[in-house]
Design a protein around this motif. Structure first.
Motif, short mmCIF file in Angstrom:
data_model
loop_
_atom_site.label_atom_id
_atom_site.label_comp_id
_atom_site.label_asym_id
_atom_site.label_seq_id
_atom_site.Cartn_x
_atom_site.Cartn_y
_atom_site.Cartn_z
N HIS A 53 36.79 -9.88 -48.77
CA HIS A 53 35.67 -10.02 -48.08
C HIS A 53 35.77 -10.12 -46.47
CE1 HIS A 53 32.33 -13.07 -46.85
NE2 HIS A 53 31.86 -12.61 -47.82
N PHE A 135 26.65 -7.97 -43.55
CA PHE A 135 25.61 -8.58 -44.73
C PHE A 135 25.24 -7.15 -45.46
CE2 PHE A 135 25.79 -11.91 -41.59
CZ PHE A 135 25.66 -13.12 -42.31
N ASN A 187 30.13 -19.98 -54.32
CA ASN A 187 29.13 -21.22 -54.73
C ASN A 187 27.85 -20.55 -55.10
OD1 ASN A 187 31.03 -22.89 -54.83
ND2 ASN A 187 30.97 -23.45 -52.56
N SER A 188 27.60 -19.14 -55.16
CA SER A 188 26.45 -18.66 -55.28
C SER A 188 26.63 -17.09 -56.24
CB SER A 188 25.77 -18.24 -54.34
OG SER A 188 26.10 -17.53 -53.22
N GLY A 220 18.92 -22.22 -60.17
CA GLY A 220 19.65 -23.56 -59.82
C GLY A 220 20.88 -23.06 -59.25
N GLY A 221 21.25 -23.56 -58.12
CA GLY A 221 22.49 -23.38 -57.25
C GLY A 221 23.48 -24.50 -57.75
N ARG A 304 37.10 -13.38 -55.44
CA ARG A 304 36.88 -13.06 -54.02
C ARG A 304 37.96 -13.80 -53.39
NH1 ARG A 304 31.31 -13.81 -50.83
NH2 ARG A 304 31.40 -15.90 -50.84
N ASP B 507 27.65 -20.97 -47.81
CA ASP B 507 27.74 -20.28 -49.09
C ASP B 507 26.23 -19.44 -49.07
OD1 ASP B 507 30.00 -21.07 -49.71
OD2 ASP B 507 29.47 -22.67 -50.85
N LEU B 508 25.23 -20.00 -48.86
CA LEU B 508 23.97 -19.46 -48.98
C LEU B 508 23.46 -18.55 -47.85
CD1 LEU B 508 22.03 -22.23 -51.01
CD2 LEU B 508 23.25 -20.26 -51.81
N LEU B 509 23.39 -19.18 -46.80
CA LEU B 509 22.81 -18.32 -45.66
C LEU B 509 23.60 -17.35 -45.15
CD1 LEU B 509 20.26 -18.00 -43.52
CD2 LEU B 509 21.47 -19.46 -42.18
N LEU B 510 25.14 -17.64 -44.77
CA LEU B 510 26.07 -16.92 -44.32
C LEU B 510 27.00 -16.19 -45.08
CD1 LEU B 510 27.14 -19.22 -41.20
CD2 LEU B 510 25.40 -17.44 -41.29
N ASP B 511 26.87 -16.51 -46.41
CA ASP B 511 27.90 -15.76 -47.48
C ASP B 511 29.39 -15.97 -46.98
OD1 ASP B 511 28.64 -14.68 -49.53
OD2 ASP B 511 27.99 -12.81 -49.06
N ARG B 536 16.97 -11.26 -46.91
CA ARG B 536 17.75 -11.58 -48.11
C ARG B 536 18.44 -12.70 -47.89
NH1 ARG B 536 20.80 -6.18 -50.08
NH2 ARG B 536 18.71 -5.70 -50.92
N GLN B 537 19.44 -13.01 -46.97
CA GLN B 537 19.93 -14.29 -46.80
C GLN B 537 19.20 -15.45 -46.74
OE1 GLN B 537 22.85 -12.14 -47.47
NE2 GLN B 537 23.53 -14.30 -47.05
N LYS B 540 17.74 -16.45 -50.02
CA LYS B 540 18.66 -17.12 -50.84
C LYS B 540 19.06 -18.57 -50.37
CE LYS B 540 23.49 -15.80 -52.27
NZ LYS B 540 24.71 -14.89 -52.41
N GLN B 547 15.85 -24.79 -55.44
CA GLN B 547 16.34 -25.16 -56.68
C GLN B 547 17.53 -26.08 -56.78
OE1 GLN B 547 17.48 -20.97 -57.68
NE2 GLN B 547 15.36 -20.64 -58.23
#
Lengths: 647, 554
Positions: A53, A135, A187-188, A220-221, A304, B507-511, B536-537, B540, B547
């Motif tokens: 990554h 991204f 985590n996702s 659900g995360g 990863r 984790d979610l926004l920035l991956d 997309r981010q 997420k 959620q």
């Protein structure tokens, strides 16, 4: 420089003595002991994707030995040396010089795997005009997109959607109790596992392996990891418990993990030697090995390793062989080696193939911060017993740059993935069309050892039946057992055989029910067994395809209790002061006692305690006028009336 | 120790959002900011307002209202009208910031009815509940005895002189007022007896619906039922020792019949148990489900006194409770009993709250009445989203109302099970995709996350130094930590600990990329106009928030 185009499988087959690919003699010898795989074994295969990554610097991972001086000029501070104890490792000196590559000195473990014929390095992988946004590029690799094509779903997700239609309806089921795909170290759930309608075909496992898994599902995360000691915390725990219970896979993953093991002879690396720098990848691969060992049927894993975005301090300022990138490659190399050793020790190596990928390579020349910026091409590396060992393609031409970017795309990443899907997992061209890799069908690279290559007879069809439920319920007061089952979809389903057993071991067929053949919508089936076994008995469902192959589903248990009889007795009879009623009622509600005189008037009524064993209830009749009385006890199941004479 | 002593100082964002969550079905970012600058005293006084009444609902089949004179053959079916009316009620939440809807729903959840009654009758009930939302519960109970909907729902309209029905008087005592105490002997529930029900059922004979809506209550101007003297039992009614052996004199005039109701309601409210019973219900609705002995003595008892001493008016007790230190977890230093965020949102709370905060539009009735009432409110909002989430508003399973409001020991936990939670989480996907899931049909609305994030009244600009080291004022979406904080501060009941914040941000926004990477993506979106990557981010991130377990709580 003489440039060789990538080798397609047809070409490679023609050039039968595979020295062309530079496989060392000893591994050639072992691969000559031809091993035939059954279609069932191919159906059981696993693909592990290792995401590097951040954009791995391919040029410091795999160094073009034939152009070393150009390389050193482009990278005066971070370039790896070709002399000394920490010099690049010549991966395969039997290759023509133009193809010879130097591995980063930290990758000794990969060198040893290569020498066993378990590694293929694929040169110059990317896609045309690759995007340099992290991204966008990582989404492209996950979705099978490129700079003009934009998919919103993942290629793994689309492939799994073909193989396992209608997911999640009917899943998990007896044939496939495991998640179709599992993602670790995240985590996702990445876009890669999503199918066209947005459904995630996989799950993410978060948390420390071996302790507690948080399952991240399609909806659900990740739940919070620590809760306040307040009513708020209590309520959060409640929501999380519901979430966990609702996840059909949670228990299964835990039990597979508990059943599985890692070979005691293998030690997974934990840190970079002499530091506290953790190997992030090793525990993920360790978990994958353990899940496979525990019987998981999960098809695709995504693990990863992060931190490859090395703009700054990619290497130490004085020693280019140490620093951030060296540590990462060490982690990769050692983790993959331990994983492979573990699989071998457990006899699982025939089932697993592993591939690395990264969203892009980096620029040819270093930047001013002992680092490298976002670039284009990079190698992919695949590992496993089923790999056709060697180097695919040749070194990038460092004298022919596009600005500061490497150019000369040799292998589209989708061609690599298509090869793995088709030759390793046994995806038919229909499946690959569904995966949106149709334009790469039958252009496989020589990546899978020919002994392992799935042939058309073993191409995997969509899953025959998605069984949603199978239940057995006593009905008609225990005189029959009702069997219900339903499928979400069926392929090639001839029918079902119901089998019954008194002991759960020896089963006898009791009925056959025709299947729906091929059907993309749900079906429900019902059967009554009119001659059930009193006491405990077991039922199971056998599904048979038109081609005769059959599958057993989980066994269900049913208990038929001996039928209770209603009892109502009153004594002494006649009486003058008191009487007793013995009663037993079979229902689940409290019985009602009613006493009427011979004119039908209600004299007394009360609710009695529930009693399935004989119970005695006293009756005071001292104030009742002499005469005939009707004692009636009733519940929702039954009613019984007896006469009492009061003197 | 729990205390009703007043909370002092400005509320700030956290407490203002808490107050708004508990007292409204939904609010905007601007609402929170406004109330954050007020004291509890000012904020509560402002929220306990009665917005001017909306024009009545329209039936798309006739483009006219039906609730004044009742429906005719050209109107939509009665079941549709019931849903249209419910949608009309929900819609008001999007246009006002007021405690009124929460109080109306509270009153409905006690004095309940279902879609077996005429929509016209529900409309009049809603008017009645609104009239008494902050007013006297005792007066409301008196009015509900003569309410057309209630006369229908609990069979009062069938009660005859020689054949009184017990349904309404039983629920009036058991559920609407005094509550059922422990059973101390056959037919004796401490607070009332079976014979009291029989006596009361004689008192409630001879009341009928007036479906011409021509009997108007002079106190409220709302249509009410009518009397039928010939079917009224005009003999005296004698109550048990639970009511001190009170005798209510039978009357044989229409006015006398109403006086009997008045006497009966007086008698019931004169018992201390009634005030306490209603205060416990109010506490469970606005504060927390579990009433400990401490809460009973320190909160319920004094509130019940205030309630009783003020003719059972809600306004004084609402002010006392909502301005108290207890309501803001400020009455002691014991963190274990804190109740902020400690209730599970009903699906109604969750849906309205989400739509209002994220500015998810309802199809405009001025443009398309059918799309507004039928496609959206009936088919999407009520019959799909609400029902899958486990609520059918204004149509509870039985006379006890919504189980999550009264059922021990779980109370609000009952909103959730594996199925409803799954659907609640799907709301996020439905809004973001603009599709009814799982069917993929049109949702008739959509959450466009880019419009949302670019709305500067919801996501404030960032003022400070960006990741290129440049000072300035930047679009809120451009600075990743700022964007995440803007969302979490307002959408989660409590600030997340750092690892939790990192989940949403990294984790979610920035991956796991950096805020600088994000800033570059944002700049590229601004310069090219192509929002695919940032969208997309952000989707997420927002999906992850909606959620999350935290977002299910309020």
């Amino acid at each position: 420089m003489k440039r060789r185009s990538f080798i397609q499988r047809s070409l490679a087959l023609a050039a039968a003595p595979m020295m062309l690919n530079g496989i060392p003699i000893r591994s050639m010898a072992s691969s000559l002991s031809t091993q035939a795989f059954t279609c069932e074994e191919i159906a059981d295969r696993v693909l592990v994707l290792v995401q590097l990554h951040g954009g791995n610097d391919g040029l410091n991972t795999i160094v073009p030995i034939d152009q070393f001086s150009t390389y050193a000029t482009l990278r005066p501070n971070i370039g790896l040396p070709d002399t000394g104890s920490r010099r690049v490792i010549n991966l395969d000196a039997t290759l023509p010089l133009a193809d010879q590559v130097g591995l980063h000195p930290e990758m000794t473990a990969i060198k040893s795997l290569y020498d066993q014929g378990l590694v293929n390095v694929i040169q110059g992988v990317s896609y045309p005009n690759n995007n340099k946004s992290h991204f966008k590029a990582k989404d492209d690799w996950m979705t099978g997109s490129d700079n003009t094509l934009n998919h919103d779903s993942g290629w793994v997700g689309r492939y799994l959607d073909y193989r396992y239609p209608n997911f999640p309806s009917g899943y998990p089921n007896a044939q496939l109790p495991d998640p179709l795909g599992l993602e670790l170290g995240s985590n996702s759930i990445s876009l890669g596992f999503h199918q066209d309608n947005g459904t995630a075909m996989g799950l993410a496992l978060s948390g420390d392996p071996g302790t507690f898994f948080n399952l991240v599902s399609g909806v659900g995360g990740l739940p919070p990891s620590s809760l306040p000691a307040s009513h708020y915390g209590t309520r959060l725990r409640y929501v999380m418990d519901i979430e966990a219970n609702g996840n059909a896979y949670a228990q299964r993953i835990n039990s597979v993990y508990a059943l599985g093991t890692n070979a005691s002879s293998v030690t997974y690396p934990t840190v970079y030697p002499g530091t506290t720098n953790k190997n992030e990848l090793a525990p993920q691969l360790q978990t994958v090995a353990r899940l496979i060992s525990g019987g998981s049927k999960t098809r695709v894993y995504l693990v990863r390793l992060t931190g490859f975005d090395t703009h700054v301090a990619q290497t130490d300022t004085t020693d280019p062989t140490i620093g951030t990138h060296a540590v990462l490659l060490h982690h990769l190399s050692e983790a993959v080696k331990a994983f492979q050793d573990d699989l071998v020790a457990q006899g699982l190596e025939d089932r697993v193939m592993t591939a690395t990928f990264s969203e892009f390579g980096r620029r040819a020349a270093e930047n001013g911060s002992t680092g490298t910026d976002h670039g284009t091409l990079a190698p992919m590396i695949i590992f496993g017993k089923g790999v056709s060992g060697g180097v695919t393609g040749t070194n990038v031409d460092l004298s022919n740059l596009n600005g500061n970017n490497l150019q000369g795309l040799q292998n589209d990443y989708r061609q690599v993935f298509t090869t793995l899907l088709q030759d390793w997992l046994g995806a038919s061209s229909t499946a690959l069309q569904h995966t949106q890799f149709g334009s790469f069908v039958n252009q496989q690279l020589q990546l899978v050892n020919s002994n392992y290559t799935a042939t058309a007879t073993c191409y995997q069809m969509p899953f025959p039946i998605g069984l949603k439920y199978f239940t057995a319920t006593p009905v008609k007061g225990g005189n029959a057992v009702q069997l219900d089952w339903g499928s979400s979809s069926e392929y090639n389903n001839k029918g079902f055989t119901i089998e019954r057993s008194a002991d759960g071991e020896e089963f006898d067929p009791i009925a056959e029910v025709e299947g729906a053949g091929t059907k993309h919508t749900a079906s429900a089936y019902q059967l009554l067994d009119h001659e059930p076994i009193t006491g405990k008995s077991y039922y199971r469902l056998k599904q048979t395809d038109f081609n005769g192959t059959f599958t057993y589903f989980d066994t269900v248990e049913v208990l038929i209790e001996k039928k209770l009889e209603t009892v109502v007795e009153v004594y002494p009879n006649p009486t003058d002061a008191s009487a007793k009623i013995d009663y037993r009622m079979t229902g689940n509600e409290r019985p009602e006692l009613q006493v009427r005189d011979n004119l039908g008037r209600l004299i007394h009524h009360t609710l009695l305690p529930i009693s399935k064993d004989l119970q005695t209830h006293p009756l005071d009749v001292s104030e009742w006028a002499p005469g005939l009385y009707f004692i009636r006890i009733s519940d929702e199941e039954d009613a019984k009336t007896v006469k009492l004479v009061v003197r | 120790m729990a205390s009703l002593a007043p909370h002092s100082g400005n509320l700030g964002t956290r407490l203002a959002a808490h107050l708004l969550r508990r007292l409204t079905f939904g609010f905007t970012r601007a609402d929170v900011d406004t109330y954050a600058g007020m004291t509890a005293d000012q904020a509560v006084d402002a929220l306990l307002n009665t917005p001017s009444a909306l024009p009545p609902p329209l039936d798309p089949a006739t483009n006219a209202t039906w609730v004044i004179n009742g429906p005719t053959a050209s109107n939509s079916s009665s079941s549709r009208l019931y849903k249209y009316l419910t949608g009309w009620w929900v819609d008001e939440c999007f246009h006002t910031t007021s405690a009124i809807q929460r109080m109306v729903f509270f009153l409905h959840s006690i004095l309940t009815s279902d879609d077996g009654i005429q929509s016209t009758n529900l409309y009049n009930q809603l008017l009645l509940f609104r009239h008494f939302a902050y007013g006297s519960y005792k007066d409301l109970v008196q009015k509900i005895c003569m309410d057309n909907g209630m006369l229908d729902y609990l069979d009062g309209r069938k009660s005859k002189k020689n054949n009184p029905t017990e349904n309404f008087p039983r629920e009036l005592l058991e559920l609407f007022t005094i509550g059922k105490g422990a059973q101390i002997s056959p037919g004796n529930y401490t607070t009332y007896t079976e014979s009291d029900i029989q006596e009361a059922s004689r008192l409630f004979t001879g009341f009928r619906q007036d479906l011409s809506y021509s009997t108007i209550d002079p106190d409220t101007n709302i249509p009410m039922g009518k009397t039928l003297l010939s079917q009224h039992d005009d003999t005296n009614k004698t109550f048990s020792s639970a009511f001190q052996g009170t005798i209510i004199a039978g009357k044989n005039t229409a006015t006398g019949m109403l006086e009997e109701i008045e006497d009966f309601v007086d008698m019931v409210f004169d018992q201390g148990a009634t005030a306490k019973n209603i205060m416990r219900k109010l506490y469970r609705y606005l504060v927390h489900a579990h009433i400990t002995p401490e809460i009973e003595s320190d909160i319920i008892a004094p509130l019940a006194n205030t309630f009783a001493n003020n003719n059972y008016e809600f306004m004084p007790v609402l002010k006392k409770l909502l301005k108290s230190q207890h309501f803001y977890d400020a009455d002691d230093t014991d963190g274990s009993d804190e109740t902020i965020g400690a209730m599970i949102k009903s699906p109604l709370q969750l849906l309205i709250g989400t739509m209002k905060y994220f500015d998810i539009p309802v199809p405009d009735p001025a443009v398309d009445l059918y799309k507004h009432y039928h496609n959206f409110y009936r088919n999407v909002f009520l019959r799909h989203m609400c029902e899958l989430g486990g609520i059918d508003p204004f149509n509870p399973d039985d006379v006890s109302g919504y189980a999550a409001h009264f059922q021990e020991p779980g109370y609000d936990e009952l909103w959730l099970n594996e199925t409803t939670l799954n659907y609640r989480y799907l709301y996020a996907d439905m809004f973001i995709q603009g599709k009814k899931l799982p069917s993929n049909n049109n949702l008739y609305t959509e959450l466009d996350v880019m419009t949302f994030v670019n709305n500067q009244s919801i996501i404030k600009p960032f003022v400070g130094v960006d990741y290129n080291g440049l000072p300035g004022t930047f679009s809120g979406g451009r600075i990743a930590p700022h964007l995440v904080d803007e969302l979490l501060t307002y959408l989660l009941p409590e600030a997340p600990i750092s690892s939790r914040r990192s989940y949403f941000l990294d984790d979610l926004l920035l991956d796991t990329f950096t805020p600088l990477n994000w800033q570059n993506e944002w700049d590229s979106y601004i310069s090219t106009g192509n929002d695919a990557i940032v969208r997309r981010q952000i989707e997420k991130l927002i999906r992850g928030i909606l959620q999350s377990p935290e977002y299910q709580l309020f």
